[in-house]
Design an enzyme around this catalytic site. Structure first.
Site, PDB file in Angstrom:
ATOM      1  CB  CYS A   2      -0.894   6.126   6.364  1.00 22.54           C
ATOM      2  SG  CYS A   2      -1.250   4.660   7.334  1.00 22.54           S
TER       3      CYS A   2
HETATM    4  N1  GLN Z   1      -4.351   2.562  11.675  1.00 22.83           N
HETATM    5  C1  GLN Z   1      -4.177   2.307  10.284  1.00 22.83           C
HETATM    6  C2  GLN Z   1      -3.296   1.103  10.020  1.00 22.83           C
HETATM    7  O1  GLN Z   1      -2.608   0.617  10.854  1.00 22.83           O
HETATM    8  C3  GLN Z   1      -3.668   3.524   9.556  1.00 22.83           C
HETATM    9  C4  GLN Z   1      -2.277   3.826   9.967  1.00 22.83           C
HETATM   10  C5  GLN Z   1      -1.838   5.216   9.873  1.00 22.83           C
HETATM   11  O2  GLN Z   1      -2.482   6.195   9.521  1.00 22.83           O
HETATM   12  N2  GLN Z   1      -0.645   5.314  10.302  1.00 22.83           N
HETATM   13  O3  GLN Z   1      -3.305   0.637   8.940  1.00 22.83           O
END
Ligand code: GLN
Length: 242
Positions: A2
């Site tokens: 994210c």
């Molecule tokens: N692992 C977390 C989620 O799936 C954050 C995802 C990310 O940073 N891509 O929400």
């Protein structure tokens, strides 16, 4: 992985903060520049928290570019402090509103860029130290929601800096190789870690921005090296090795 953004400064609409700059958070949702191998687009929802007399929040499982709330509602909501995130769900984690950052509690808002390696088995030992009722009430079955619970718990007895460092160290010890860029805000200040992921800051006397990626070509953006913790508010930036 994210992308997230914290803003403290002159009052702006939430939409203005999400769309600010040539490489805005909005653009980072479909055209991020520095994902470091962790996914390609951030289309699995988004969210924003903003501070007034109390904290408020909007989240959606839609990509930020297609949710009409951005032009129709978030353009009307204005604040001096905003924390926003666009999500790329880690494989195996649900795509739903409750899994989208920011997570909020009291006057705190929190976001995570990254993933816990070996989730959930790898961190079972850390979970054992947390209150069972809080674990039962975990907002979403994701590593990020769990990290928020761990941080919230650590915040009860520690400063934000210590809480973020403690949780990062604990999770990294149990699940080496995890990517743990955490972002925390209380409406007056922002705290963020770099743990195997990108982060930049833009701080002057009027505003403080902490962002996964610089959102424009302003030469005052400062890239934060890995393994550091940032404390930022307008006119104040401290970057410390963890
Ligand atoms: N692992 C977390 C989620 O799936 C954050 C995802 C990310 O940073 N891509 O929400």
């Amino acid at each position: 992985m994210c992308r997230h953004l914290g803003y403290i400064g002159p009052t702006r609409s939430v939409r203005e903060v999400i769309t600010a700059g040539e490489f805005s958070l909005l653009r980072q949702s479909w055209d991020p520049r520095d994902m470091r191998g962790g996914g390609t687009v951030n289309a699995d929802g988004f969210g924003a928290a903003w501070w007034g007399p109390t904290i408020s929040r909007y989240r959606s499982a839609m990509p930020v570019w297609s949710d009409p709330a951005l032009p129709e509602m978030l353009s009307k909501v204005r604040s001096h402090a905003i924390l926003a995130a666009v999500r790329s769900a880690t494989v195996g984690m649900p795509v739903e509103r409750s899994a989208c950052a920011p997570f909020v509690s009291g006057h705190w808002a929190f976001s995570h860029n990254g993933r816990i390696v070996g989730w959930p088995e790898s961190v079972a030992e850390a979970a054992r130290t947390l209150p069972v009722v809080d674990l039962l009430g975990l907002e979403a079955p994701t590593d990020s929601a769990f990290l928020w619970l761990a941080v919230r718990h650590a915040l009860r007895d520690n400063s934000p800096e210590v809480a973020l460092m403690q949780v990062t160290a604990q999770i990294d010890a149990l699940a080496p190789g995890s990517r743990l860029n955490l972002l925390l805000g209380d409406g007056r200040q922002l705290w963020a870690t770099t743990w195997d992921h990108a982060l930049s800051t833009l701080v002057d006397d009027d505003r403080a921005v902490v962002s996964s990626e610089p959102y424009d070509r302003n030469h005052q953006w400062k890239e934060i090296p890995d393994g550091h913790i940032v404390t930022a508010r307008p006119g104040h930036l401290i970057v410390t090795p963890m």
